[in-house]
Write a protein that holds these residues in place. Structure first.
Motif, short mmCIF file in Angstrom:
data_model
loop_
_atom_site.label_atom_id
_atom_site.label_comp_id
_atom_site.label_asym_id
_atom_site.label_seq_id
_atom_site.Cartn_x
_atom_site.Cartn_y
_atom_site.Cartn_z
N ALA A 81 0.84 -1.20 0.00
CA ALA A 81 0.00 0.00 0.00
C ALA A 81 0.87 1.25 0.00
CB ALA A 81 -0.92 0.00 1.22
N GLY A 82 0.50 2.21 -0.82
CA GLY A 82 1.28 3.45 -0.89
C GLY A 82 0.58 4.49 -1.74
N ILE A 83 0.99 5.74 -1.55
CA ILE A 83 0.45 6.84 -2.36
C ILE A 83 1.60 7.64 -2.94
CG2 ILE A 83 -1.72 6.99 -1.10
CD1 ILE A 83 -0.59 9.41 0.39
N LEU A 84 1.33 8.30 -4.07
CA LEU A 84 2.38 9.07 -4.75
C LEU A 84 2.59 10.44 -4.13
CD1 LEU A 84 4.37 8.97 -7.12
CD2 LEU A 84 2.57 9.94 -8.57
N ALA A 85 1.53 11.05 -3.61
CA ALA A 85 1.62 12.37 -2.96
C ALA A 85 2.33 13.39 -3.86
CB ALA A 85 2.35 12.25 -1.63
N ASN A 101 2.76 5.71 3.67
CA ASN A 101 3.97 5.07 3.13
C ASN A 101 4.97 4.62 4.19
OD1 ASN A 101 2.83 5.66 0.69
ND2 ASN A 101 4.27 7.28 0.13
N ALA A 102 4.90 5.19 5.39
CA ALA A 102 5.89 4.84 6.42
C ALA A 102 5.23 4.37 7.72
CB ALA A 102 6.81 6.03 6.69
N VAL A 103 4.37 5.20 8.29
CA VAL A 103 3.73 4.82 9.55
C VAL A 103 2.87 3.57 9.35
CG1 VAL A 103 2.26 5.58 11.45
CG2 VAL A 103 3.78 7.22 10.31
N GLY A 104 2.26 3.45 8.19
CA GLY A 104 1.47 2.26 7.89
C GLY A 104 2.30 0.99 7.99
N ILE A 105 3.56 1.07 7.61
CA ILE A 105 4.45 -0.09 7.73
C ILE A 105 4.62 -0.49 9.19
CG2 ILE A 105 6.86 -0.81 7.45
CD1 ILE A 105 6.89 0.83 4.85
N VAL A 106 4.77 0.51 10.05
CA VAL A 106 4.91 0.23 11.48
C VAL A 106 3.63 -0.41 12.02
CG1 VAL A 106 5.28 1.24 13.76
CG2 VAL A 106 6.56 2.11 11.78
N THR A 182 9.98 1.06 -12.60
CA THR A 182 8.90 1.97 -13.00
C THR A 182 7.82 1.17 -13.71
OG1 THR A 182 10.51 3.75 -13.29
CG2 THR A 182 8.35 4.07 -14.27
N THR A 183 6.61 1.25 -13.17
CA THR A 183 5.53 0.37 -13.60
C THR A 183 4.31 1.17 -14.03
OG1 THR A 183 6.32 -1.12 -11.86
CG2 THR A 183 4.23 -1.69 -12.92
N ALA A 184 3.64 0.69 -15.06
CA ALA A 184 2.42 1.34 -15.54
C ALA A 184 1.26 0.98 -14.63
CB ALA A 184 2.13 0.91 -16.97
N THR A 185 0.97 1.87 -13.67
CA THR A 185 -0.14 1.69 -12.74
C THR A 185 -0.91 3.01 -12.64
OG1 THR A 185 1.11 2.42 -10.79
CG2 THR A 185 1.24 0.07 -11.38
N ASP A 186 -1.93 3.03 -11.79
CA ASP A 186 -2.68 4.27 -11.57
C ASP A 186 -1.76 5.38 -11.07
OD1 ASP A 186 -4.91 2.91 -12.30
OD2 ASP A 186 -5.81 2.82 -10.31
N MET A 187 -0.74 5.02 -10.27
CA MET A 187 0.16 6.02 -9.70
C MET A 187 1.00 6.72 -10.74
SD MET A 187 1.44 4.24 -6.14
CE MET A 187 2.59 5.56 -5.80
N THR A 188 1.34 6.01 -11.81
CA THR A 188 2.21 6.59 -12.83
C THR A 188 1.47 7.03 -14.09
OG1 THR A 188 2.68 4.41 -13.78
CG2 THR A 188 4.16 5.20 -12.06
#
Length: 228
Positions: A81-85, A101-106, A182-188
């Motif tokens: 899980a992550g966001i581009l921000a 992107n970070a606290v969620g990992i914790v 680098t991947t073709a996803t919604d983020m990119t």
């Protein structure tokens, strides 16, 4: 059966990673913030779905409780899980980026540790980014040096550092971060770049299927360990 949880897996790299791990015989739990989309993705793949918002403590605890009740352990955890921000940079945007992107990992790691300790080969993979590598973003020969994504880069640097620190504090569990490419996803989509998710997911799958004597505390791409 290897029991695997992938966060943010109802689409993109997470979805494809789930598909490839299912082909390898894993029992896969798709963590999805949107339960309806998660259930649809799980049904398409033949996986399980757990509602999971990495920014919500109760949601994380409930998801791991479901897996504990059904499986009794967790063998593989993939932080996807992550966001581009990539919008305006301000305090609220920074808080959202780091929370996901970070606290969620914790949040997810801490909730999962008791179940991972019950595995004979516990493995954690963080889908990070070379955008969080000081070496890459200051290297004129690397594409990262020309991409001003301050909040994404900083939060991914934190994600990689958390991975290394968990590897140190939890020597019985393998923790590795991955630059999937680098991947073709919604983020990119806005950049019009990226290769098929099938290729990038292979990089994640490799680290998710390490033998018991595999590496830990690394940042890797498809070619091996990356400087950062």
């Amino acid at each position: 059966m290897t029991v695997t949880l992938i966060t943010g897996a109802n689409k993109g790299i997470g979805f494809e990673t789930a598909r490839q791990l299912l082909e390898r015989g894993h029992t896969v739990y798709i963590g999805a913030r949107d339960a309806e989309r998660g259930e649809k993705a799980a049904a398409e793949l033949g996986a399980h779905c757990v509602p999971l918002d990495v920014t919500d403590d109760a949601s994380v605890s409930n998801a791991l409780a479901v897996i504990e009740s059904a499986e009794g352990r967790l063998d593989v955890l993939v932080h996807n899980a992550g966001i581009l921000a990539d919008g305006p940079v301000d305090g609220p945007a920074a808080l959202r980026a780091f929370d996901t992107n970070a606290v969620g990992i914790v949040r997810v790691t801490e909730a999962a540790l008791p179940l991972l300790r019950k595995s004979s080969n516990p493995t954690v993979v963080t889908v990070s980014s070379s955008m969080g590598s000081f070496w890459a973003v200051t290297n004129p020969g690397r594409p990262e040096s020309g991409m001003p994504l301050a909040l994404y880069a900083a939060s991914k640097a934190a994600a990689t550092m958390l991975t290394v620190q968990y590897a140190k504090s939890q020597p019985g569990i393998k923790f590795n971060a991955v630059e999937p490419g680098t991947t073709a996803t919604d983020m990119t989509a806005a950049f019009g770049i990226g290769r098929p998710v099938t290729e990038s997911a292979k990089v994640v799958v490799r680290l998710a299927t390490l033998d018991a004597d595999g590496p830990t505390g690394t940042l890797q791409d498809e070619l091996g360990t990356l400087n950062w």
